[in-house]
Motif scaffolding. Structure first.
Motif, PDB file in Angstrom:
ATOM      1  N   TYR A  66     -22.899  59.167  81.046  1.00 26.24           N
ATOM      2  CA  TYR A  66     -23.941  59.139  80.029  1.00 26.24           C
ATOM      3  C   TYR A  66     -25.340  59.348  80.609  1.00 26.24           C
ATOM      4  O   TYR A  66     -26.169  60.035  80.021  1.00 26.24           O
TER       5      TYR A  66
ATOM      6  N   ARG B 185     -26.053  62.085  67.716  1.00 31.95           N
ATOM      7  CA  ARG B 185     -25.444  62.604  68.940  1.00 31.95           C
ATOM      8  C   ARG B 185     -24.233  61.752  69.287  1.00 31.95           C
ATOM      9  O   ARG B 185     -24.353  60.540  69.444  1.00 31.95           O
TER      10      ARG B 185
ATOM     11  N   ARG C 114     -32.965  60.551  68.087  1.00 28.33           N
ATOM     12  CA  ARG C 114     -31.509  60.649  67.969  1.00 28.33           C
ATOM     13  C   ARG C 114     -30.892  59.264  67.984  1.00 28.33           C
ATOM     14  O   ARG C 114     -31.446  58.300  68.532  1.00 28.33           O
TER      15      ARG C 114
ATOM     16  N   ARG D 216     -33.910  52.354  71.949  1.00 26.50           N
ATOM     17  CA  ARG D 216     -32.575  51.821  72.231  1.00 26.50           C
ATOM     18  C   ARG D 216     -32.705  50.374  72.682  1.00 26.50           C
ATOM     19  O   ARG D 216     -33.813  49.849  72.813  1.00 26.50           O
TER      20      ARG D 216
HETATM   21  N1  GLU Z   1     -24.292  56.137  74.124  1.00 24.61           N
HETATM   22  C1  GLU Z   1     -25.320  55.274  74.587  1.00 24.61           C
HETATM   23  C2  GLU Z   1     -25.064  53.875  74.052  1.00 24.61           C
HETATM   24  O1  GLU Z   1     -24.427  53.747  73.028  1.00 24.61           O
HETATM   25  C3  GLU Z   1     -26.659  55.797  74.128  1.00 24.61           C
HETATM   26  C4  GLU Z   1     -27.840  55.080  74.659  1.00 24.61           C
HETATM   27  C5  GLU Z   1     -29.095  55.841  74.381  1.00 24.61           C
HETATM   28  O2  GLU Z   1     -29.585  55.738  73.266  1.00 24.61           O
HETATM   29  O3  GLU Z   1     -29.562  56.576  75.232  1.00 24.61           O
HETATM   30  O4  GLU Z   1     -25.446  52.900  74.652  1.00 24.61           O
END
Ligand code: GLU
Length: 441
Positions: free
Chosen positions: A183, A39, A5, A201
């Motif tokens: 989160y 997501r 995702r 990430r």
């Molecule tokens: N919304 C988080 C961010 O943008 C997602 C991080 C992840 O991939 O778990 O840092």
């Protein structure tokens, strides 16, 4: 089945750093024939904006990073509440009431004493009566996840073997005093319920990963494979975080960067594979391997995108750029020869306009005094139209015979007289497009 995702928070436009994350997850899913989920991490109702959700989708579509499913965290709040209840029942969740100022003070004291600034768990010692009193005075507390103080270990797809002492990390806050789910828990619940198998990430998430592994295990989920890519720096190794705002994908699009140029760079930059222009997504997918990326910060230079863009454009047939050629003002009957002439001489499609203006309006001739007579003679020898790709050759042959000039002395003054420039497109291709000349023919 492989499921990945991309999980942006819709609190701004996405930039090259986010793209790296999106692309890696996309390529992993596609290579494995799996599922790629978009997501939207919108649990923060104040900062999340619909306009950013739309912009994120538009950017991904522009790049051809098509998703199989969209999920929105704001529509899954009941799932997070269930998970929170589960953690509460297990005794892994506790309410804490310190104000930010109090926490800050605690951290400073710890640092002064040479200790790591980790939350001291004072709230665990509060009696029910004390909690009631604090709640009456300060409102609801935050909810923290009680980490097991052991080493948290995983083999990272990029960083290798990681081992983090949970005691060196504060118990993470998962729900704020105002009830907003954070989160850290939302992501864990989603990754587990959506069957996410691989999470790539940025390395700024390494500590999150450590705490999330414990939360996943507490909730009985299966840990995905994790890989943390390095953060991007500027060409000199300088932090890019402040400049990322100017490296939004929409700005790059505005500047004429082509998707394949951007994808080709970002899918290999920081890996042991060379950055080369790839012709399509299939080629990018084929050669992608997240394990080939290194942990060191990755230098990114926006200027690298322009030669790649130019090279990509050179490879395109007219059908792929017909709109841009038309927008530059080129009449339909000249589109084909115009593109054949111009494509080797542009960096972005925006440059087409200038070449068309040269064809349409001509240029201020650049004629040295000693060439005046020669040019006059050459002009007199210009054959009758219609002009085609052969005209330049026939004409310059005649001029050569008449004047005795050859090589650079022959061609350069003609080029400068006709285009006002010392360099530019193939004259054989340009000449039939010059409207002044055509008018004469
Ligand atoms: N919304 C988080 C961010 O943008 C997602 C991080 C992840 O991939 O778990 O840092």
């Amino acid at each position: 089945m492989t499921t990945t995702r991309f999980a942006p928070s819709p609190t701004g436009y996405i930039h090259v750093g986010n793209l790296r994350t999106a692309l890696m997850n996309y390529l992993i899913a596609r290579k494995a024939g799996g599922t790629f989920i978009l997501r939207i991490d919108d649990t923060d109702p104040e900062r999340s904006k619909e306009e950013y959700v739309d912009a994120i989708k538009r950017d991904l579509e522009w790049l051809g990073l098509h998703w199989d499913k969209v999920e929105r965290q704001s529509e899954r709040l009941d799932r997070y509440a269930d998970a929170a209840d589960k953690l509460r029942e297990m005794g892994r969740f506790y309410e804490a009431f310190e104000t930010p100022t109090e926490l800050d003070l605690k951290r400073k004291k710890q640092l002064n004493m040479g200790k790591p600034p980790v939350y001291d768990r004072a709230a665990l010692n509060l009696s029910d009566a004390e909690k009631d009193a604090l709640r009456a005075e300060r409102g609801n507390g935050v909810w923290r996840f009680k980490l097991d103080h052991e080493r948290i270990e995983w083999t990272d797809g990029i960083l290798g073997d990681i081992s983090i002492d949970a005691a060196s990390v504060s118990d993470p806050v998962l729900i704020r005093g105002d009830g907003q789910v954070l989160y850290t828990i939302a992501s864990v619940v989603d990754d587990t319920e959506m069957g996410v198998t691989d999470v790539v990430r940025g390395s700024d998430h390494v500590t999150n990963t450590a705490t999330q592994i414990q939360i996943i295990e507490a909730l009985g989920g299966q840990c995905p494979r994790f890989a943390h890519h390095s953060l991007l720096t500027g060409p000199q190794g300088e932090a890019l975080s402040k400049r990322l705002g100017t490296l939004a994908l929409r700005d790059l699009r505005e500047q004429g960067v082509q998707p394949m140029a951007l994808l080709s760079l970002m899918a290999r930059l920081g890996s042991s594979d060379p950055v080369e222009l790839r012709s399509d997504m299939a080629e990018l997918i084929e050669g992608f391997d997240v394990n080939r990326f290194g942990a060191a910060p990755t230098k990114f230079d926006v200027q690298d995108l322009f030669p790649l863009t130019a090279k990509h454009l050179q490879s395109l047939p007219l059908t792929d750029v017909a709109d841009a050629v038309e927008d530059a003002g080129v009449p339909a009957d000249l589109a084909e020869p115009f593109w054949a002439m111009a494509r080797e001489n542009i960096t972005t499609l925006a440059d087409l306009k200038g070449w068309w203006e040269l064809c349409r309006d001509g240029a201020e001739p650049l004629i040295a005094d000693e060439d005046r007579e020669f040019i006059a003679e050459a002009v007199a020898l210009l054959p009758d139209g219609p002009f085609d790709g052969e005209t330049w050759g026939t004409w310059t042959k005649a001029v050569k015979e008449a004047t005795g000039r050859k090589g650079k002395g022959l061609f350069m003054p003609l080029r400068k007289a006709l285009t006002g420039m010392e360099r530019g497109p193939e004259m054989a291709a340009l000449l039939p497009l010059l409207q002044v000349i055509r008018a004469r023919g």
